[in-house]
Write a protein that holds these residues in place. Structure first.
Motif, PDB file in Angstrom:
ATOM      1  N   VAL A  31     -19.979   0.286 -48.775  1.00 23.75           N
ATOM      2  CA  VAL A  31     -20.367  -0.371 -50.023  1.00 23.75           C
ATOM      3  C   VAL A  31     -19.155  -1.013 -50.687  1.00 23.75           C
ATOM      4  CG1 VAL A  31     -21.274   0.007 -52.352  1.00 23.75           C
ATOM      5  CG2 VAL A  31     -22.335   1.150 -50.390  1.00 23.75           C
ATOM      6  N   LEU A  32     -18.021  -0.325 -50.643  1.00 27.16           N
ATOM      7  CA  LEU A  32     -16.807  -0.870 -51.246  1.00 27.16           C
ATOM      8  C   LEU A  32     -16.383  -2.164 -50.553  1.00 27.16           C
ATOM      9  CD1 LEU A  32     -14.654  -0.485 -53.363  1.00 27.16           C
ATOM     10  CD2 LEU A  32     -13.413   1.004 -51.785  1.00 27.16           C
ATOM     11  N   GLY A  33     -16.504  -2.192 -49.214  1.00 30.90           N
ATOM     12  CA  GLY A  33     -16.178  -3.410 -48.474  1.00 30.90           C
ATOM     13  C   GLY A  33     -17.085  -4.562 -48.854  1.00 30.90           C
ATOM     14  N   VAL A  34     -18.377  -4.275 -49.019  1.00 31.38           N
ATOM     15  CA  VAL A  34     -19.340  -5.312 -49.398  1.00 31.38           C
ATOM     16  C   VAL A  34     -19.065  -5.822 -50.804  1.00 31.38           C
ATOM     17  CG1 VAL A  34     -21.769  -5.790 -49.883  1.00 31.38           C
ATOM     18  CG2 VAL A  34     -21.142  -4.483 -47.851  1.00 31.38           C
ATOM     19  N   THR A  35     -18.911  -4.908 -51.754  1.00 32.50           N
ATOM     20  CA  THR A  35     -18.769  -5.320 -53.161  1.00 32.50           C
ATOM     21  C   THR A  35     -17.428  -5.987 -53.430  1.00 32.50           C
ATOM     22  OG1 THR A  35     -18.022  -3.062 -53.716  1.00 32.50           O
ATOM     23  CG2 THR A  35     -20.352  -3.574 -54.024  1.00 32.50           C
ATOM     24  N   TYR A  36     -16.336  -5.418 -52.911  1.00 33.49           N
ATOM     25  CA  TYR A  36     -15.010  -5.984 -53.186  1.00 33.49           C
ATOM     26  C   TYR A  36     -14.896  -7.405 -52.635  1.00 33.49           C
ATOM     27  CZ  TYR A  36      -9.937  -6.587 -53.137  1.00 33.49           C
ATOM     28  OH  TYR A  36      -8.660  -7.079 -53.309  1.00 33.49           O
ATOM     29  N   TYR A  37     -15.168  -7.559 -51.341  1.00 34.15           N
ATOM     30  CA  TYR A  37     -15.017  -8.874 -50.726  1.00 34.15           C
ATOM     31  C   TYR A  37     -16.163  -9.811 -51.105  1.00 34.15           C
ATOM     32  CZ  TYR A  37     -11.267  -6.786 -48.013  1.00 34.15           C
ATOM     33  OH  TYR A  37     -10.101  -6.159 -47.660  1.00 34.15           O
TER      34      TYR A  37
ATOM     35  N   ILE B 157     -17.786  -9.858 -54.130  1.00 37.98           N
ATOM     36  CA  ILE B 157     -17.501 -10.367 -55.471  1.00 37.98           C
ATOM     37  C   ILE B 157     -16.335 -11.354 -55.413  1.00 37.98           C
ATOM     38  CG2 ILE B 157     -16.804  -9.733 -57.818  1.00 37.98           C
ATOM     39  CD1 ILE B 157     -18.150  -7.017 -57.353  1.00 37.98           C
ATOM     40  N   TYR B 158     -15.376 -11.073 -54.544  1.00 36.34           N
ATOM     41  CA  TYR B 158     -14.246 -12.004 -54.338  1.00 36.34           C
ATOM     42  C   TYR B 158     -14.777 -13.390 -53.973  1.00 36.34           C
ATOM     43  CZ  TYR B 158      -9.697 -13.565 -52.542  1.00 36.34           C
ATOM     44  OH  TYR B 158      -8.526 -14.248 -52.330  1.00 36.34           O
ATOM     45  N   GLN B 159     -15.727 -13.431 -53.041  1.00 33.28           N
ATOM     46  CA  GLN B 159     -16.326 -14.709 -52.629  1.00 33.28           C
ATOM     47  C   GLN B 159     -17.168 -15.308 -53.752  1.00 33.28           C
ATOM     48  OE1 GLN B 159     -16.553 -16.283 -49.381  1.00 33.28           O
ATOM     49  NE2 GLN B 159     -14.971 -14.963 -48.528  1.00 33.28           N
ATOM     50  N   TYR B 160     -17.779 -14.464 -54.523  1.00 33.15           N
ATOM     51  CA  TYR B 160     -18.751 -14.876 -55.534  1.00 33.15           C
ATOM     52  C   TYR B 160     -18.093 -15.482 -56.774  1.00 33.15           C
ATOM     53  CZ  TYR B 160     -23.281 -14.432 -57.903  1.00 33.15           C
ATOM     54  OH  TYR B 160     -24.467 -14.686 -58.541  1.00 33.15           O
TER      55      TYR B 160
ATOM     56  N   ILE C  53     -20.051  -8.515 -43.725  1.00 34.67           N
ATOM     57  CA  ILE C  53     -21.379  -8.835 -44.255  1.00 34.67           C
ATOM     58  C   ILE C  53     -21.272  -9.521 -45.615  1.00 34.67           C
ATOM     59  CG2 ILE C  53     -23.546  -7.802 -45.071  1.00 34.67           C
ATOM     60  CD1 ILE C  53     -23.108  -5.576 -43.037  1.00 34.67           C
ATOM     61  N   ALA C  54     -20.225  -9.224 -46.368  1.00 34.28           N
ATOM     62  CA  ALA C  54     -20.074  -9.693 -47.754  1.00 34.28           C
ATOM     63  C   ALA C  54     -20.242 -11.196 -47.949  1.00 34.28           C
ATOM     64  CB  ALA C  54     -18.718  -9.235 -48.304  1.00 34.28           C
TER      65      ALA C  54
ATOM     66  N   ILE D 111     -23.878 -12.269 -47.984  1.00 33.01           N
ATOM     67  CA  ILE D 111     -24.587 -11.875 -49.205  1.00 33.01           C
ATOM     68  C   ILE D 111     -24.177 -12.782 -50.366  1.00 33.01           C
ATOM     69  CG2 ILE D 111     -24.909 -10.014 -50.894  1.00 33.01           C
ATOM     70  CD1 ILE D 111     -24.438  -8.014 -48.659  1.00 33.01           C
ATOM     71  N   ALA D 112     -22.879 -13.074 -50.475  1.00 29.68           N
ATOM     72  CA  ALA D 112     -22.374 -13.877 -51.587  1.00 29.68           C
ATOM     73  C   ALA D 112     -22.949 -15.283 -51.614  1.00 29.68           C
ATOM     74  CB  ALA D 112     -20.848 -13.941 -51.529  1.00 29.68           C
ATOM     75  N   ASN D 113     -23.362 -15.791 -50.449  1.00 31.25           N
ATOM     76  CA  ASN D 113     -23.875 -17.160 -50.364  1.00 31.25           C
ATOM     77  C   ASN D 113     -25.395 -17.230 -50.372  1.00 31.25           C
ATOM     78  OD1 ASN D 113     -21.454 -18.983 -50.034  1.00 31.25           O
ATOM     79  ND2 ASN D 113     -21.038 -17.503 -48.416  1.00 31.25           N
ATOM     80  N   MET D 114     -26.063 -16.117 -50.674  1.00 28.54           N
ATOM     81  CA  MET D 114     -27.525 -16.119 -50.726  1.00 28.54           C
ATOM     82  C   MET D 114     -28.044 -16.909 -51.929  1.00 28.54           C
ATOM     83  SD  MET D 114     -28.737 -12.264 -49.671  1.00 28.54           S
ATOM     84  CE  MET D 114     -28.724 -11.719 -47.969  1.00 28.54           C
ATOM     85  N   SER D 115     -29.241 -17.399 -51.784  1.00 28.37           N
ATOM     86  CA  SER D 115     -29.918 -18.116 -52.873  1.00 28.37           C
ATOM     87  C   SER D 115     -31.218 -17.412 -53.201  1.00 28.37           C
ATOM     88  CB  SER D 115     -30.196 -19.561 -52.449  1.00 28.37           C
ATOM     89  OG  SER D 115     -28.983 -20.253 -52.223  1.00 28.37           O
TER      90      SER D 115
END
Length: 338
Positions: free
Chosen positions: A172-178, A180-183, A294-295, A298-302
């Motif tokens: 979860v930390l890998g998904v959220t950190y990277y 949000i970085y992309q987001y 995976i991050a 997710i960050a590029n979803m619409s």
């Protein structure tokens, strides 16, 4: 990394980058346990926070390298020079005395400990007696290496819960950190400035991370950080693009996720004994890297609120897994497998 700058084949380039990725990831897995093992209980919180400072500064420096070395081959060659400098420094880093003692290599451990004590102008009179008494209490035999395997992570229900919980938390930390970085595209269109800001924001966070680990218990600190990430990401669902509140929530969410990393490094070292510590970092770092892969998707979803919703829900799930872990604040690092 140096040969990568001179290849002209696509497959050769990818193969060398694959090797570089394995090497850089492996160095982190080894470096963090060594830092935690050579640091005393009194200063462990400071070590956990400051070990992320080089990462933030290096991230900011990437923009400097990219600006003055705009071509891919010169850019990679410039980074390779820094890797050589780091390799030279690594040659002067001693082995962890804790690991040496846990594996019965007493003479090597004592040599390093005597040297460290002399540098710090400390009394060396009782070092050997203390080490021998510790080995006797832990039932460690001199010159006998402890054999540990990945099966030890599943030897009883308590260890299984810790292993699976930390795996999920790091994923979860890998998904959220990277993610949000992309987001965080609201920081501007200047990619150099964006990278510098996201890197340097971790410098003032060091003081926050120290305060978190000094004032609160480990579970409380990690769960609170994940909860802040979840709340801010939930808030982003309802804020309009370009509004100042969007920027504020994004910065707070990314900062909370970054602070979580520092606490989890510290917590991970305290949860597992010395023979399993390196392997445990390998498992959870792998989970974190899967999350990081995976991050971006997710960050590029619409539509735009979907990534925030996913980051929020995953952070809340991580809070639940944090509550399953035992508290380790103020305890000595474990040196043997029970």
């Amino acid at each position: 990394m140096i040969p990568t700058s001179f290849v002209s084949s696509y497959w050769a380039f990818n193969s060398l980058r694959f090797v570089t990725g394995i090497a850089s990831g492996g160095s982190l897995i080894v470096a963090i346990p060594v830092i935690m093992e050579i640091t005393g209980k009194r200063y462990r919180e400071y070590a956990g926070a400051t070990c992320l400072l080089p990462d933030g500064i290096a991230q900011a420096l990437l923009a400097l390298f990219a600006y003055y070395l705009p071509y891919w081959d010169t850019y990679l060659l410039g980074l390779s020079v820094t890797c050589i400098l780091i390799l030279i420094l690594v040659c002067f880093v001693p082995e962890s005395p804790r690991w040496l003692v846990a594996n019965g290599k007493v003479d090597n451990a004592l040599k390093i400990m005597f040297g460290a004590a002399k540098v710090n102008k400390l009394n060396t009179e009782h070092i050997k007696d203390t080490v021998m008494k510790s080995m006797e209490n832990m039932k460690i035999e001199e010159n006998k290496t402890i054999t540990a395997s990945y099966l030890d992570f599943f030897k009883d229900i308590k260890t299984i819960i810790i292993t699976l919980s930390t795996f999920v938390i790091w994923f979860v930390l890998g998904v959220t950190y990277y993610g949000i970085y992309q987001y965080m595209t609201f920081l501007g269109t200047n990619i150099y400035l964006t990278v510098v800001i996201l890197g340097l924001i971790q410098v003032p966070l060091c003081a926050v991370q120290v305060a978190m680990t000094r004032l609160f218990k480990r579970k409380t600190a990690i769960a609170s950080a994940f909860l802040i990430t979840g709340v801010t990401m939930t808030g982003l669902i309802f804020t309009p693009n370009g509004h100042w509140s969007t920027t504020l929530l994004g910065v707070v969410g990314f900062s909370a996720s970054s602070a979580t990393y520092a606490v989890t490094y510290l917590y991970q070292a305290e949860l597992f004994p010395t023979p399993l510590r390196n392997m445990s970092f390998g498992i959870v770092c792998a989970a974190g890297m899967v999350g990081a892969m995976i991050a971006p998707f997710i960050a590029n979803m619409s539509p735009v609120w979907v990534p925030s919703l996913i980051f929020s829900l995953m952070s809340i799930v991580a809070v639940g897994f944090c509550l399953l872990l035992p508290e380790t604040k103020g305890k000595n690092l474990k040196d043997t497998i029970d």
